[in-house]
Every structure is written in C-alpha cells, then in structure tokens.
Motif scaffolding. Structure first.
Motif, short mmCIF file in Angstrom:
data_model
loop_
_atom_site.label_atom_id
_atom_site.label_comp_id
_atom_site.label_asym_id
_atom_site.label_seq_id
_atom_site.Cartn_x
_atom_site.Cartn_y
_atom_site.Cartn_z
N ILE A 59 47.09 34.13 40.87
CA ILE A 59 47.39 34.37 39.46
C ILE A 59 46.28 33.82 38.57
CG2 ILE A 59 48.98 33.77 37.61
CD1 ILE A 59 51.23 33.88 39.63
N LEU A 60 45.76 32.64 38.90
CA LEU A 60 44.72 32.03 38.08
C LEU A 60 43.40 32.78 38.19
CD1 LEU A 60 45.37 28.22 38.73
CD2 LEU A 60 46.00 29.57 36.72
N LEU A 61 43.12 33.38 39.34
CA LEU A 61 41.84 34.06 39.55
C LEU A 61 41.85 35.51 39.10
CD1 LEU A 61 40.99 32.64 43.10
CD2 LEU A 61 39.99 31.95 40.91
N GLY A 62 43.01 36.05 38.80
CA GLY A 62 43.08 37.46 38.42
C GLY A 62 43.97 37.67 37.22
N ASP A 63 44.28 38.93 36.97
CA ASP A 63 45.18 39.31 35.88
C ASP A 63 46.62 39.12 36.36
OD1 ASP A 63 46.54 40.37 33.79
OD2 ASP A 63 45.79 42.42 34.03
N PRO A 64 47.40 38.23 35.74
CA PRO A 64 48.76 37.99 36.23
C PRO A 64 49.63 39.23 36.27
CG PRO A 64 48.09 36.27 34.69
CD PRO A 64 47.03 37.33 34.64
N SER A 65 49.49 40.12 35.28
CA SER A 65 50.32 41.33 35.25
C SER A 65 50.01 42.24 36.43
CB SER A 65 50.10 42.07 33.94
OG SER A 65 48.74 42.49 33.81
N ARG A 66 48.76 42.23 36.90
CA ARG A 66 48.41 43.02 38.08
C ARG A 66 48.72 42.27 39.37
NH1 ARG A 66 43.95 42.89 41.20
NH2 ARG A 66 42.90 41.50 39.72
#
Length: 256
Positions: A59-66
């Motif tokens: 979640i921290l390294l990417g888009d949480p919605s994706r």
C-alpha cells in the motif's frame, strides 16, 4: 413378619438387541480439559504480522486504490484476520475457528501464490508479466515475495502441523468459489468504470477485456474456476487422508 426370600430367583429374559444410548447434552469441552497451545499461538501471530507487513508495504509503495484491488492483497488481509483470531483462541484454549473458514482462507492464499508463480512470473505462460512487474526490486520485491511465497507457505504449514485433520468437507468446496466469482465480477465492473487507456485498468492479464475481449476473458475465468474447484477438492481429500497432528498422528481417516 416379612415373607421369606426365595432361594432360587428366576433369570430375567434378555433384552433383544443392543440398548441405544441417548445423546448427551453435555458438550465435549465440559469433559475434555481445554489445552492452551502457546507455540501455535505464537506461530499464527507471526504469520499475521508478516502478512500485515507485506500488505502495508504494498500500500505504501503503490496506489492504495489499485493495490487493494488485487486478489493476493485481499486474500492476505483475510489471512491476517483469521491467523490473529486463531492465535487468540489457541492462547486462551478456546474452540478453534470453523473448518470452513480455515479451508477457504487456505484455498485463497494458495490460489494467489499459484497464479503468481505459474501464470504471472512464469516466462512460459501466455499471461506472464513484463518489466518491473515481473521482476520487482528493493522493497517491492520484498513485499511480493512475502505475500506470494512466505505467507502461503506459512498457511500451509499451519494447516499441516498445527490444525486438526478431517475438518474440511466436500460440500464446502463449491461455497468457497463464491469469493473468486465475486472477484471476477468486481474486476470486470471496475474495468468498465475506468476510462479506456487507464493504467492497470484490468489488474490481471487473463482478465484484460481491452486486449482479449469478453469471450476470451470469460473462457479464461471458466478454466481458472475449474482449476480452483479441483484444488479445493484436493485440499479436502488431503485433509481427510493426512495424519492428525493434534491427536493420533499415525492414523488417517477418509470421511467426506
């Protein structure tokens, strides 16, 4: 005066058949002393913390919605909750979670691992990923290996070594597929709601309607669904054939 007791008492006639025992209203937990299992609680808590760390990294390294839309992320969140509850029950000597819940959780994390290793990062697969998605580096690689390898292996070890055998049933296998079916609907609806050309509009290449069309995507989903059902049946069969690690480890029982 009382009547004299006769010396010879005639034998009573035998009762035909075996007397039927009435079911006892007393639960087994009232007869068998509950046993705390601190080692099992510690292992399950460690698995829950590991899955939490992997999901948090993603979640921290990417888009949480994706990120939250991936099947592996959702199955590991479920694994975190189930392992945390199982750890508490093992520590407090409470009754374990229902076998249907444990079996479903195990099936989902194993599905996520097999899809990742056999379809997404396997170069021989027609759905293999390319670029950084296939070979992430740094913290992204750590998160990927944690969620697709470490936690599924840990869930299988917990099932084999710390969970009683014979708790899964064949009738549950079809029910477990309701979540993958709901995930298929979610993935297709999500793709339709996003604008064409949006990055990661479809999260998995075998569900990419833009590239393959609905006919091929639904065909892929059917083949995967049949494979998942076969895997669920295999888990049930193994659960009844494997030794019971909690009691009589040398015996097996195959009762569906």
């Amino acid at each position: 005066m009382t009547a004299p007791i006769p010396r010879d008492i005639p034998d009573l006639p035998a009762i035909p058949g075996k007397p039927a025992l009435k079911p006892s209203p007393v639960p087994a937990t009232a007869v068998v002393t509950p046993v705390r299992r601190p080692a099992a609680a510690a292992f399950r808590l460690l698995v829950a913390l590991t899955a939490t760390a992997g999901v948090t990294l993603e979640i921290l390294l990417g888009d949480p919605s994706r990120t939250l839309g991936y099947f592996a992320i959702q199955s590991n969140i479920l694994l975190t909750l189930v392992m945390a509850l199982s750890a508490r029950r093992a520590w407090t000597a409470s009754r374990p979670l229902p076998g249907s819940v444990l079996g479903a959780t195990l099936l989902y994390v194993v599905i996520a691992a097999l899809v990742h290793h056999l379809l997404l990062v396997n170069e021989a697969s027609p759905f293999s990923l390319t670029g950084e998605a296939a070979a992430p580096t740094g913290w992204q690689a750590l998160a990927h290996h944690t969620l697709h390898t470490v936690t599924p292996v840990a869930a299988v070890l917990d099932w084999l070594l710390l969970t009683g055998a014979g708790r899964l049933h064949l009738r549950q296998a079809s029910t477990w597929l309701l979540y993958p079916l709901a995930y298929l609907a979610f993935s297709l609806i999500r793709g339709e709601l996003l604008l064409p050309g949006t990055s990661d509009r479809y999260l998995y290449p075998f569900l990419d309607v833009d590239q393959d069309g609905y006919k091929k995507v639904l065909g892929n989903a059917l083949l995967l669904g049949l494979s998942f059902y076969a895997l669920a049946i295999l888990l049930v069969a193994l659960d009844h054939a494997r030794p019971n690690p909690l009691r009589y480890p040398w015996k097996t029982g195959f009762r569906l």
